[in-house]
Design an enzyme around this catalytic site. Structure first.
Site: not given
Lengths: 100, 471
Positions: B79, B154, B178
């Site tokens: 990420k 997210s 997330s």
């Protein structure tokens, strides 16, 4: 929860954010909605919670030693400066009107 | 040799049996990205040269029998709020659009040492704030199961990359759900370890008392391998602890007590989520698990607690993005104007909203009413979970109240977006480990969340692995 646009403007200044008038109006509504939602917490009896229970525990403190970073890291940090003079970070003057 | 939807464990076996090389495997993923990622936009950056060099090194170790472990030669994605030295790390924000990380995050370092190959950095909601990846400054990621829908967030880029098989596995971060909610939306496994298990050094902080890094994978077994590589004490993150895992071993689901909180299973979820998750629970019961209805008082206040504590921490953590030492700077007349315009142009609407909210809640006169009261309710929530874990081994809830929603559906309604986290935030507020497992469905993916006791991460993974086989 009531917010005036003036409150939002003052808050934005504290948060170091320049907002457009449209953003101020939008946030005025958003913040009021969110604060109304989280306002439910005030109804909860928390008298059983002692002040000490609220504290964060930290088990892993280390000595804060100054270390010489490797050349590559040093250069990468300087490279990331938005503006520089040589290898120095360049920042705007703190005082608006420096003494002549 | 087919590489199709390789798991970490099957790829590791393939490398050892020499049915594939790390370079072949890596090349295969770049080819897939070329074919699929134009539509999905799971990746923000791809590190072709570096990855192929890492793959060649892994192959060299493979040929002279000096392989490091299961992760050696495995292509992963990170990420883009996790730093990797020498490469761009944006956190999905315009303010860091050109920011090159000066050092490796501890997790990146550990993965490098284990011989993994990092294919690239995945898309996310700006500074990990959001539940759809639509808050990324660089455009939304799409759900591989339906391109008109969001992948969740997210960590939506990581979830989409794993689900579309654009990497073997990925790392995400989870502050309020997330990792787990996008895992649920994309039909993969997402594991958030206990707070304190994985170092966040080099993770761009959102809310430090809640943030945790974890694996997003195709199977629970893969999540375990990744978790084992990244967890453990790190002097650079004082919250990491060396605590022995609570040992309670099971050899099947037989005798496992699964708590079913009545607060979570009432109203509030769609029919498809209810059908899929209830079927999963009854399959677990058939396999020998004992379902126990439990009461979790105060846990339905977790979302409100979260939306006080998190913005307070956001407002502090994001104050460093002021255009001075790194990131985007708008040079204006005065220092104050420079700060205000750099942040105004560099930060997106959700980041600004949370900064404003946190600034308000921490300001004089409001601190006790908001922040302190939220901290007190947090203690009550922790106690409720602790009491429940005296009676059960894991707690089961849906991961998210719905399946993946349409792009644009909630983007203008912050409160509706926040409600996405209703089943996941309690876990962060209490510092617990939790995992989302894909359930069998006929349509869009649905996740079942299993929550473990604090520092009982291994036991949770054991139970999740048994559950995975039957749901």
């Amino acid at each position: 929860m009531d917010f005036t646009q003036k409150d939002v403007h003052a808050l934005a200044e504290l948060a170091r954010l320049q907002l457009s008038s449209e953003e101020e109006q939008r946030f005025q509504k958003n913040l009021a909605d969110i604060l109304t939602f989280v306002g439910r917490l005030s109804q909860i009896d928390t008298s059983s919670v002692a002040e000490a229970d609220e504290q964060c525990s930290s088990e892993g403190y280390r000595t804060d030693e100054s270390r010489v970073v490797e050349g590559g890291t040093h250069d990468a940090i300087i490279e990331a400066f938005p503006t520089k003079v040589g290898t120095l970070l360049s920042v705007p003057a703190v005082f608006d009107k420096p003494k002549g | 040799m087919s590489f199709e939807y390789s798991t970490l464990i099957s790829a590791a076996k393939g490398l050892r049996e020499k049915t594939m090389s790390a370079v072949e495997l890596t090349t295969h993923y770049f080819a897939r990205m070329k074919e699929k990622d134009g539509d999905l936009h799971a990746y923000l950056d791809v590190q072709t040269e570096q990855a192929l060099a890492q793959a060649a090194e892994a192959d060299a170790r493979l040929s002279n029998n000096t392989m490091k472990g299961l992760l050696d030669g495995i292509p992963l994605a990170l990420k883009d709020n996790i730093m990797m030295a020498g490469t761009r790390t944006t956190a999905g924000s315009r303010i860091l659009e050109h920011h090159v990380a000066a050092y490796d995050a501890t997790v990146t370092k550990r993965l490098r040492e284990a011989g993994t190959i990092v294919l690239g950095k995945t898309n996310l909601d700006e500074f990990a704030m959001g539940s759809s990846t639509e808050n990324s400054a660089f455009g939304a990621t799409k759900n591989p199961h339906d391109l008109e829908r969001v992948p969740g967030g997210s960590s939506g880029g990581s979830a989409a990359a794993v689900a579309a098989d654009l990497c073997i596995a990925a790392l995400g971060s989870d502050t309020g759900g997330s990792i787990r909610q996008p895992a649920s939306f994309c039909g993969i496994v997402g594991f958030k370890p206990s707070y304190g298990r994985v170092s966040r050094y080099g993770l761009i902080a959102m809310a430090s008392s809640l943030d945790q890094i974890g694996p997003m994978t195709k199977t629970v077994g893969d999540a375990r391998v990744l978790y084992q590589a990244i967890h453990g004490k790190d002097v650079m993150d004082q919250t990491t602890v060396h605590v022995e895992d609570r040992v309670k071993t099971f050899s099947s689901l037989k005798g496992v007590k699964v708590g079913v909180p009545k607060q979570a299973w009432g109203e509030g979820m769609t029919t498809e989520v209810r059908v899929a998750t209830e079927r999963a629970l009854s399959q677990m019961r058939v396999a020998g698990a004992e379902l126990v209805e439990i009461d979790l008082p105060y846990v339905d206040e977790a979302l409100a607690v979260y939306y006080v504590l998190m913005p307070c921490e956001v407002s502090a953590n994001l104050s460093r993005f002021d255009g001075m030492r790194y990131g985007y700077r708008v040079s204006a007349g005065t220092l104050m104007e420079t700060y205000m315009r750099s942040r105004a142009e560099g930060l997106g609407a959700e980041a600004k909203r949370r900064i404003m909210l946190g600034t308000y809640a921490l300001s004089k006169g409001y601190y006790d009413a908001y922040y302190r009261q939220a901290r007190k309710v947090q203690v009550l929530i922790r106690r409720a979970y602790a009491l429940a874990f005296e009676k059960v081994d894991v707690i089961a809830t849906p991961t998210a109240p719905s399946t993946a929603f349409k792009l644009g559906e909630k983007v203008n309604d912050p409160l509706a977006m926040y409600l996405e986290d209703v089943y996941t935030v309690g876990v962060n507020v209490a510092g617990l480990p939790a995992i989302s497992l894909p359930c069998k469905t006929d349509s869009l993916p649905v996740g079942l969340q299993l929550i473990g006791d604090r520092f009982a991460d291994d036991a949770l993974l054991d139970i999740a692995e048994f559950a995975e086989g039957v749901i």
